[in-house]
Enzyme design. Sequence first.
Site, PDB file in Angstrom:
ATOM      1  N   SER A  88      -2.456   5.357  -0.846  1.00 48.36           N
ATOM      2  CA  SER A  88      -3.413   4.177  -0.923  1.00 48.36           C
ATOM      3  C   SER A  88      -4.461   4.760   0.067  1.00 48.36           C
ATOM      4  CB  SER A  88      -2.546   3.093  -0.284  1.00 48.36           C
ATOM      5  OG  SER A  88      -1.733   2.282  -1.293  1.00 48.36           O
ATOM      6  N   ASN A 141       0.928  -1.160  -0.099  1.00 51.85           N
ATOM      7  CA  ASN A 141      -0.219   0.054  -0.088  1.00 51.85           C
ATOM      8  C   ASN A 141       1.011   1.124  -0.145  1.00 51.85           C
ATOM      9  OD1 ASN A 141      -3.136  -0.731   0.465  1.00 51.85           O
ATOM     10  ND2 ASN A 141      -1.875  -2.221   1.890  1.00 51.85           N
ATOM     11  N   GLU A 142       1.329   1.648  -1.193  1.00 46.86           N
ATOM     12  CA  GLU A 142       2.228   2.881  -1.513  1.00 46.86           C
ATOM     13  C   GLU A 142       1.582   4.130  -1.062  1.00 46.86           C
ATOM     14  OE1 GLU A 142       4.934   1.835  -1.783  1.00 46.86           O
ATOM     15  OE2 GLU A 142       5.559   0.571  -3.542  1.00 46.86           O
ATOM     16  N   PRO A 143       2.254   5.298  -0.934  1.00 42.79           N
ATOM     17  CA  PRO A 143       1.937   6.609  -0.870  1.00 42.79           C
ATOM     18  C   PRO A 143       0.546   6.864  -1.665  1.00 42.79           C
ATOM     19  CG  PRO A 143       4.064   6.444  -0.806  1.00 42.79           C
ATOM     20  CD  PRO A 143       3.946   5.361  -1.186  1.00 42.79           C
TER      21      PRO A 143
END
Length: 645
Positions: free
Chosen positions: A190, A186-188
Amino acid sequence: MPSTVPDVRTDVGGVAEARGSHGSRGPSHVPAGSGLERIRTIVVHEHDDIARLVAGRIAALIREKQSRGERAILGLATGSTPIGVYRELIRMHREEGLSFANVVTFNLDEYYPMAPDSIHSYHRYMWENLFSHIDVRPENVHIPEGMLPRDQVDAACAAYEAKIREVGGIDFQILGIGKTGHIGFNEPGSGVESRTRLVHLDAITRKDAAADFFGEENVPREALTMGVATILDAREIAILATGEHKAGIVRRAVEGEIDIEVAATFLQRHPATTFYVDDAAAADLTRIATPWLLDEVEWTPDLMVKAVVWLSLMTGKGILKLEQRDYAEHRMSSLVARWGTPGAVNGEVFNLLGAKIRGKSKLPRERKIICFSPHPDDDVISMGGILYKLVQNRNDITVAYMTSGNIAVFDHDVRRFVDFLERLDHERGVGGAPLRAFSERVHECLAQKKPGDVDIPEVQDIKRVIREAEAVSGIEVMGLSKENARFLNLPFYQTGKVRKDPIGPADVKIVRDLLEEVQPDIILVAGDLSDPHGTHRMCKEAIDTALAELRAAGKALPEVWLYRGAWQEWPITEATWLVPMSQEELKIKIQAIFKHQSQKDSAPFPGQDEREFWQRVEQRNKETAATLDRLGLAEYFAMEAYVLA
């Protein structure tokens, strides 16, 4: 691992005892957050203590569910951090009869596209590191499928969510944390409502994974991951972080505002999340870094030095120029009250820092010393300055290279050296038919090799020899010779892969045999925890275990001096000794680093810092000296730092 529960020293809502990452005592009473920490956080001294705590909690859950005839539903993570947990669970299965027959697992994520049998796949990781060693039922194991056709991915993600709901949801979820604060993938950006899906990987995440894939260009650009909402649905969450390179993001996740750019901050909304961190990863937490800003503290000498250095750097004043107003404005009046005047405090700290400085005349002379180097260049990168001075002081020095470092050699270097041998054979006839057969096999295997494939033994040997020759060339700059070099080639490293085997008795025996043979007065050991593939930590484990065995046998033990690797330097407040270097000595150190040509220009595992090792070293050593200068102490050109363990 022993099954005893480790001593947990720091936790939200209790009185804490802090130690530096090298084990020295810090303040004996550190306030536990005072409302700043928004996630329950447990700090333990040893990396392996996290594994014992988390595995113990999982085992208790499994047994509790078994007693009620229910299944335990586990959410599992991959990467280097959870491996210790899995190894402890395996031990508990084998030695304590912990059964996983009633366990259902769901993995967080998988790269896309990724074949399940790939050396990089999380499917393979989980079977190699856990499932193949316990009695879990294969039908109860769930891992996102990395080779689905793209038009089937959405349906598969929805089915994954449905399966989690069907079994009643996840009881216990393990997480790691990335440098961007991602959990799972869950990257920046998300969202808190996100569910299992296909995502694009952030550039920092891909760079961080480059070591595993032998180059950033080989890292997949997409991955399948549980969403933030899926993770938050778990009834209990354990998030793990180790090493000083995680300290900044740990503080951001625990103390910062909830932010869609830092997915881990969403865990602040979960009622049963616990952050497990070691001392190094906890270093930036306010209760560890600046506890006097939170509550009353016991002003030990270590804490006094740390606080006054912080105050000096915050105000931009030299230590001897700090005034009552400076102390009062930064909540340190109690320190002045204890000593009577600001001048008394200033003078004491100034003298304590000055006493750390050890030039050539104050360093050991005519003693037996072993310099343990995890890789064949850590010696000159991290302790080249002191090594040069120790040689000048006529010490009997052995440089022990613990691993071959062969995976950190590019294939094009192998081709270059094989070409050299072929040309030499053509010109001088020095190899003949055996050499031609050897080189043909090497060329054939390299032509067929895919990124990340394990090298054949012949290629591994060439890479090892390249690194050994470079290591000898490096210490020759320091005034040593090949007779001073020992290549231990510890077995744990000989996997041909980035991920290594656990430290075992064979590794410890090799280290112990060397210690008993040389009987050193002093050993220098890599004490950093930030190298991207964990080799430094594992090498230190082998040394620590060997020393413990010698202690148990009643043998005399050497002094242990800890240095840090290419990624970090000891802060001057933690250092026992500060070793200055002149401009000429730093130049010699850099020349020794240059001898490691296979690591120059473009090292295979640079971490997040793309500069060459010599550039990092120059900046780091100069900055340590510049910090002393800013504090008002003597001005030096460059400086290395060491901790007496």
